[in-house]
Design a protein around this motif. Structure first.
Motif, PDB file in Angstrom:
ATOM      1  N   ARG A  44       0.860  -1.201   0.000  1.00 54.36           N
ATOM      2  CA  ARG A  44       0.000   0.000   0.000  1.00 54.36           C
ATOM      3  C   ARG A  44       0.880   1.230   0.000  1.00 54.36           C
ATOM      4  O   ARG A  44       1.768   1.359   0.864  1.00 54.36           O
ATOM      5  CB  ARG A  44      -0.817   0.070   1.292  1.00 54.36           C
ATOM      6  N   ASN A  58       0.742   4.912   0.759  1.00 47.74           N
ATOM      7  CA  ASN A  58      -0.144   5.882   1.420  1.00 47.74           C
ATOM      8  C   ASN A  58       0.363   7.294   1.178  1.00 47.74           C
ATOM      9  O   ASN A  58       1.565   7.557   1.269  1.00 47.74           O
ATOM     10  CB  ASN A  58      -0.165   5.634   2.935  1.00 47.74           C
ATOM     11  N   TYR A 109      -0.539  11.129   2.457  1.00 44.68           N
ATOM     12  CA  TYR A 109      -1.339  11.950   3.367  1.00 44.68           C
ATOM     13  C   TYR A 109      -1.146  13.406   2.960  1.00 44.68           C
ATOM     14  O   TYR A 109      -0.065  13.976   3.161  1.00 44.68           O
ATOM     15  CB  TYR A 109      -0.873  11.744   4.805  1.00 44.68           C
ATOM     16  N   LEU A 138      -5.110   8.469   9.759  1.00 44.00           N
ATOM     17  CA  LEU A 138      -5.474   7.048   9.629  1.00 44.00           C
ATOM     18  C   LEU A 138      -5.998   6.580  10.986  1.00 44.00           C
ATOM     19  O   LEU A 138      -5.309   6.716  12.003  1.00 44.00           O
ATOM     20  CB  LEU A 138      -4.235   6.239   9.232  1.00 44.00           C
ATOM     21  N   HIS A 151      -6.273   1.049  14.403  1.00 46.57           N
ATOM     22  CA  HIS A 151      -6.570  -0.307  13.920  1.00 46.57           C
ATOM     23  C   HIS A 151      -5.399  -1.213  14.274  1.00 46.57           C
ATOM     24  O   HIS A 151      -4.323  -0.738  14.635  1.00 46.57           O
ATOM     25  CB  HIS A 151      -6.745  -0.305  12.389  1.00 46.57           C
ATOM     26  N   ASP A 170      -3.156  -4.428  12.416  1.00 46.94           N
ATOM     27  CA  ASP A 170      -2.984  -5.055  11.108  1.00 46.94           C
ATOM     28  C   ASP A 170      -3.372  -6.526  11.237  1.00 46.94           C
ATOM     29  O   ASP A 170      -3.213  -7.129  12.295  1.00 46.94           O
ATOM     30  CB  ASP A 170      -1.537  -4.893  10.627  1.00 46.94           C
ATOM     31  N   LEU A 186       2.749   8.829  13.333  1.00 53.04           N
ATOM     32  CA  LEU A 186       2.348   7.457  13.661  1.00 53.04           C
ATOM     33  C   LEU A 186       2.459   7.260  15.173  1.00 53.04           C
ATOM     34  O   LEU A 186       3.433   7.686  15.801  1.00 53.04           O
ATOM     35  CB  LEU A 186       3.270   6.469  12.921  1.00 53.04           C
ATOM     36  N   HIS A 208      -2.609   0.923  16.259  1.00 49.26           N
ATOM     37  CA  HIS A 208      -1.818   2.092  15.898  1.00 49.26           C
ATOM     38  C   HIS A 208      -2.668   3.017  15.035  1.00 49.26           C
ATOM     39  O   HIS A 208      -3.728   2.620  14.538  1.00 49.26           O
ATOM     40  CB  HIS A 208      -0.522   1.667  15.187  1.00 49.26           C
ATOM     41  N   VAL A 229      -2.482   7.153  12.703  1.00 52.71           N
ATOM     42  CA  VAL A 229      -1.656   8.288  12.266  1.00 52.71           C
ATOM     43  C   VAL A 229      -2.452   9.561  12.560  1.00 52.71           C
ATOM     44  O   VAL A 229      -3.572   9.724  12.057  1.00 52.71           O
ATOM     45  CB  VAL A 229      -1.303   8.217  10.760  1.00 52.71           C
ATOM     46  N   ARG A 233       2.648  13.673   3.957  1.00 58.15           N
ATOM     47  CA  ARG A 233       3.331  12.535   4.591  1.00 58.15           C
ATOM     48  C   ARG A 233       3.239  11.331   3.653  1.00 58.15           C
ATOM     49  O   ARG A 233       2.193  11.095   3.039  1.00 58.15           O
ATOM     50  CB  ARG A 233       2.691  12.212   5.947  1.00 58.15           C
ATOM     51  N   SER A 288       3.979   7.105   3.311  1.00 57.09           N
ATOM     52  CA  SER A 288       4.389   5.834   3.931  1.00 57.09           C
ATOM     53  C   SER A 288       4.018   4.705   2.975  1.00 57.09           C
ATOM     54  O   SER A 288       3.010   4.784   2.262  1.00 57.09           O
ATOM     55  CB  SER A 288       3.744   5.635   5.307  1.00 57.09           C
ATOM     56  N   PHE A 347       2.361  -5.625   3.538  1.00 53.98           N
ATOM     57  CA  PHE A 347       1.671  -6.457   4.514  1.00 53.98           C
ATOM     58  C   PHE A 347       1.873  -7.911   4.138  1.00 53.98           C
ATOM     59  O   PHE A 347       1.296  -8.373   3.153  1.00 53.98           O
ATOM     60  CB  PHE A 347       0.176  -6.132   4.528  1.00 53.98           C
TER      61      PHE A 347
HETATM   62  O1  LIG Z   1       1.190   5.458   7.483  1.00 58.15           O
HETATM   63  C1  LIG Z   1       1.673   4.761   8.367  1.00 58.15           C
HETATM   64  O2  LIG Z   1       2.784   5.005   8.857  1.00 58.15           O
HETATM   65  C2  LIG Z   1       0.906   3.588   8.925  1.00 58.15           C
HETATM   66  C3  LIG Z   1      -0.005   2.952   7.931  1.00 58.15           C
HETATM   67  C4  LIG Z   1      -0.762   1.791   8.506  1.00 58.15           C
HETATM   68  O3  LIG Z   1      -0.802   1.569   9.684  1.00 58.15           O
HETATM   69  C5  LIG Z   1      -1.494   0.890   7.599  1.00 58.15           C
HETATM   70  O4  LIG Z   1      -1.586   1.190   6.379  1.00 58.15           O
HETATM   71  O5  LIG Z   1      -1.998  -0.156   8.076  1.00 58.15           O
END
Ligand SMILES: O=C(O)CCC(=O)C(=O)O
Ligand SMILES: [Fe+2]
Length: 350
Positions: A206, A208, A210, A225, A228, A230, A245, A284, A286, A299, A301, A305
């Motif tokens: 993924r 991401n 932001y 975010l 949640h 994982d 984070l 965790h 964000v 941001r 990331s 996974f």
């Molecule tokens: O953006 C992040 O650092 C965390 C992303 C995250 O926790 C996720 O995509 O499950």
């Protein structure tokens, strides 16, 4: 041909300890996050050269960290930092395109495509997540045409290269963990991930993105975010230095400060379950930074996974803990069922 479902529980020989019994051996921390030096096992050491003993020792350190905090930084991992920069540049080019162009790559039915701003909501007590993403599973190798090469030249090869690197480092990490878990069969954990990046394993990358936050338009209480856990085995995160984070630890959210060129690992529910509850799958999120200067930054990331193969049986863990209990998992189910069930709850209805 259908494979026989693989379940690891029978082989479990871990001596259970509670998180507070664990003597944490790491000498280095970033905030509360332990740092493990992976120089003897990183990707610059070839498969032929990497030593069993070094994988095992690093695995023990990872398990200690996962059992205490659920997160760990992996330094000297052998992933070239210039590749992170290239991914960052190409994703900026993509996410800065007009919405209508990006939406041509939205896919509702598959795990390969663009997810627009506010289209997911991981924490239903908050407004939708203020982020965009592009995600892809192993089917991208069969269908590279689903990557937006026409509107973002260069993205295809780079993403396929990055996916391959993510898989290689994830496999090393799984080797380390598999050995160090002291199962009867040393490769028990690897056997649950035989099919990484094929159509019968749902592992995902993924990207991401932001966007800068404008306090005037952001809904009250918005997060970048939502909180949640994982679902998979282990998540590998590549984040920039903006921050935001946080991990839930001892009942409160604590910052996970960025650490340059280190891959952030966190354990997911599947590893929590496979380890009989020893390893923590931590919540965790964000958050939007407090400082206005930081709010104006984008941001980035990138999360890989690593998931067990779709047909691996996931059992409720034998040790429950309030913070991490898999209360939505009353009985054994396949990883695919666990993931599909959870994922359907995170989407914002149209
Ligand atoms: O953006 C992040 O650092 C965390 C992303 C995250 O926790 C996720 O995509 O499950
Ligand atoms: Fe996450």
């Amino acid at each position: 041909m259908a494979r026989r479902a693989y379940s690891v529980t029978g082989a479990l020989r871990i001596i259970h300890k509670s998180a507070c019994d664990i003597m944490f051996k790491s000498k280095q921390f970033a905030g509360i996050i332990p740092v493990v030096d992976y120089k003897l096992c990183g990707l610059d050491v070839s498969d032929q050269q990497v030593k069993r003993e070094d994988l095992y020792n690093a695995g023990k350190e990872l398990i200690d960290a996962f059992s205490a905090v659920g997160f760990v930084y992996l330094t000297n991992n052998g992933v070239d930092s210039s590749l992170w920069q290239e991914i960052r540049d190409v994703t900026d080019r993509f996410f800065n395109l007009e919405v209508a162009l990006k939406e041509r790559y939205t896919s509702k039915e598959s795990m390969l495509g663009y997810i627009g701003l506010n289209k997911e909501n991981l924490d239903k007590s908050k407004p939708e997540d203020f982020k965009e993403a592009f995600r892809m599973d192993g089917t991208v190798f069969k269908h590279p045409e689903k990557l937006p090469e026409d509107i973002c030249p260069g993205i295809r090869n780079l993403i396929l290269k990055f996916m391959t690197i993510c898989r290689s480092i994830a496999e090393r990490i799984l080797d380390s963990l598999s050995m160090a878990m002291d199962f009867k069969e040393e490769d028990s954990l690897n056997k649950c991930h035989n099919l990484l990046q094929t159509e019968i394993n749902s592992s995902l990358l993924r990207l991401n993105h932001y966007a800068p936050v404008d306090q005037n338009t952001l809904k009250l209480g918005s997060v970048r975010l939502g909180a949640h856990r994982d679902r998979g085995t282990v998540t590998l995160s590549f984040q920039d230095n903006v921050g935001g984070l946080q991990v839930e630890h001892n009942g409160k959210y604590v910052d996970v400060p960025p650490l340059q060129n280190a891959i952030l690992l966190n354990a997911g529910d599947a590893l929590h379950s496979i380890s009989g509850g020893l390893i923590m799958s931590k919540k965790h999120r964000v958050v939007v930074p407090q400082e206005e200067v930081k709010q104006r930054l984008t941001r980035h990331s990138y999360g890989f996974f690593a998931y067990p193969d779709d047909d691996v049986m996931i059992n409720p863990p034998s040790i429950q803990n309030d913070e991490t209990s898999l209360n939505e998992l009353p009985h054994s189910m396949t990883f695919k069922q666990l993931f599909t069930n959870w994922y359907s709850k995170t989407r914002v209805p149209n």
